[in-house]
Design an enzyme around this catalytic site. Structure first.
Site, PDB file in Angstrom:
ATOM      1  N   ASP A  48      31.276 -23.195 -25.438  1.00 31.47           N
ATOM      2  CA  ASP A  48      30.703 -23.065 -24.107  1.00 31.47           C
ATOM      3  C   ASP A  48      29.367 -23.796 -24.040  1.00 31.47           C
ATOM      4  O   ASP A  48      28.699 -24.000 -25.060  1.00 31.47           O
ATOM      5  CB  ASP A  48      30.490 -21.588 -23.765  1.00 31.47           C
ATOM      6  CG  ASP A  48      31.792 -20.803 -23.767  1.00 31.47           C
ATOM      7  OD1 ASP A  48      32.845 -21.416 -23.520  1.00 31.47           O
ATOM      8  OD2 ASP A  48      31.745 -19.587 -24.028  1.00 31.47           O
ATOM      9  N   ARG A  49      28.962 -24.149 -22.830  1.00 30.50           N
ATOM     10  CA  ARG A  49      27.740 -24.933 -22.639  1.00 30.50           C
ATOM     11  C   ARG A  49      26.540 -24.342 -23.389  1.00 30.50           C
ATOM     12  O   ARG A  49      25.785 -25.067 -24.041  1.00 30.50           O
ATOM     13  CB  ARG A  49      27.405 -25.001 -21.143  1.00 30.50           C
ATOM     14  CG  ARG A  49      26.134 -25.780 -20.824  1.00 30.50           C
ATOM     15  CD  ARG A  49      25.777 -25.663 -19.362  1.00 30.50           C
ATOM     16  NE  ARG A  49      25.456 -24.283 -19.012  1.00 30.50           N
ATOM     17  CZ  ARG A  49      25.258 -23.847 -17.772  1.00 30.50           C
ATOM     18  NH1 ARG A  49      25.385 -24.689 -16.756  1.00 30.50           N
ATOM     19  NH2 ARG A  49      24.971 -22.592 -17.526  1.00 30.50           N
TER      20      ARG A  49
END
EC number: 5.4.99.-
Length: 318
Positions: free
Chosen positions: A138-139
């Protein structure tokens, strides 16, 4: 970027009457089965000079000839973005991803991603599916990712992930005091109402298994280590929230910070100010796609998680 492929292979003994696409997968292992099927259907991969169907049978001594254009599978631009490269050879790259770096372009993130950085660092990676990206973080999750620099490496890494042969280990810090480790074996799917979220879903969900153990227990929080058996989107975040131990800072699954009664101003400031999920991919182990050697990499916690644990160590203890 286009690469012309010219290859010929003779069907060896033992493949009498097997499907064309299945034999092709054995003789051209560096290409995915879906890509080979596309070439069969387009007539770029033939048997004895003739176009055949994927299900047609081939026999010993048949000649499979491949003449194809390998088009770049991406249309994104290379961007000069600094990468923390932990390991690199002719076949793979291992990256220590920072928080805030999106892995792949998508809605709202057309550029400035890890994929754009990979294209800049190694332009030939454009001919590999998704510029060599075989799994994601995830970012705002930090830590280790591997990318394939060749089709052969990509095929091997995808197969290892599908066979659950890649060992992935994460550090996380959660709300609540765990009494011990365990396993969450709960299927996951897209949230029925909030499409940006995932959720435990008994109907239509895909198998998802997370193992975890306690690294350190604080008064109101726990530092844990998680081991993925499967790799679903947001898996650790969803599973920990499901068992009522959401990750500190998780904007999707933790809700507002749970401030302990009697918490000091230092602790309150740290919890409110931790602006991402406290999750870090610390260790990665797999079989090198070419040499077959078992390889592993490990990176330390990022500074924000070190600072979080330092505060918990002084402000969240009995």
């Amino acid at each position: 970027m286009t690469e012309i492929i010219e290859r010929q292979e003779i069907v060896p003994a033992g493949f009498n009457g097997d499907r064309f696409d299945q034999v092709a997968a054995q003789l051209f292992p560096e290409y995915s089965r879906s890509r080979l099927q596309t070439w069969i259907k387009s007539g770029e991969l033939t048997v004895n000079g003739e176009v055949q169907r994927t299900r047609d049978k081939v026999y010993e001594d048949d000649k499979l000839a491949l003449h194809a254009e390998l088009q770049s599978e991406v249309r994104w631009e290379a961007e000069k973005i600094e990468l923390d490269i932990v390991y690199e050879d002719d076949h793979v790259m291992v990256i220590n991803k920072p928080a805030g770096l999106v892995v792949h372009p998508g809605a709202g993130n057309p550029d400035g991603t890890l994929l754009n950085a990979l294209l800049n660092h190694f332009p030939d990676i454009a001919t590999v599916p998704r510029a060599g990206i075989v799994h994601r973080l995830d970012r705002d999750t930090t830590g280790l990712m591997i990318a394939a620099k060749t089709l052969e490496a990509h095929t091997s890494l995808v197969a290892q992930l599908q066979a659950r042969e890649v060992h992935r280990e994460y550090d996380a810090v959660v709300f609540g005091t765990m009494t011990g480790g365990g396993t969450v074996d709960e299927p996951m799917g897209r949230h029925p109402r909030q499409r940006t979220k995932m959720a435990v879903s008994q109907i239509g969900g895909k198998e998802a298994i997370t193992h975890y153990r306690v690294t350190r227990r604080f008064l109101n929080h726990t530092h844990i280590r998680c081991f993925l058996e499967t790799g679903r989107t947001h898996q650790i975040r969803v599973h920990m929230a499901h068992i009522k131990y959401p990750l500190i800072g998780d904007p999707l699954y933790a809700g507002r910070p749970r401030l302990p009664k009697g918490a000091s101003e230092v602790l309150i400031t740290q919890l409110r100010g931790f602006g991402r999920q406290a999750l870090h991919a610390r260790r990665l182990e797999l079989e090198h796609p070419i040499s077959g050697d078992t390889m592993s990499w490990e990176v330390p916690l990022p500074e924000d998680m070190k600072a979080l644990l330092a505060v918990l160590s002084t402000e969240d203890v009995r």
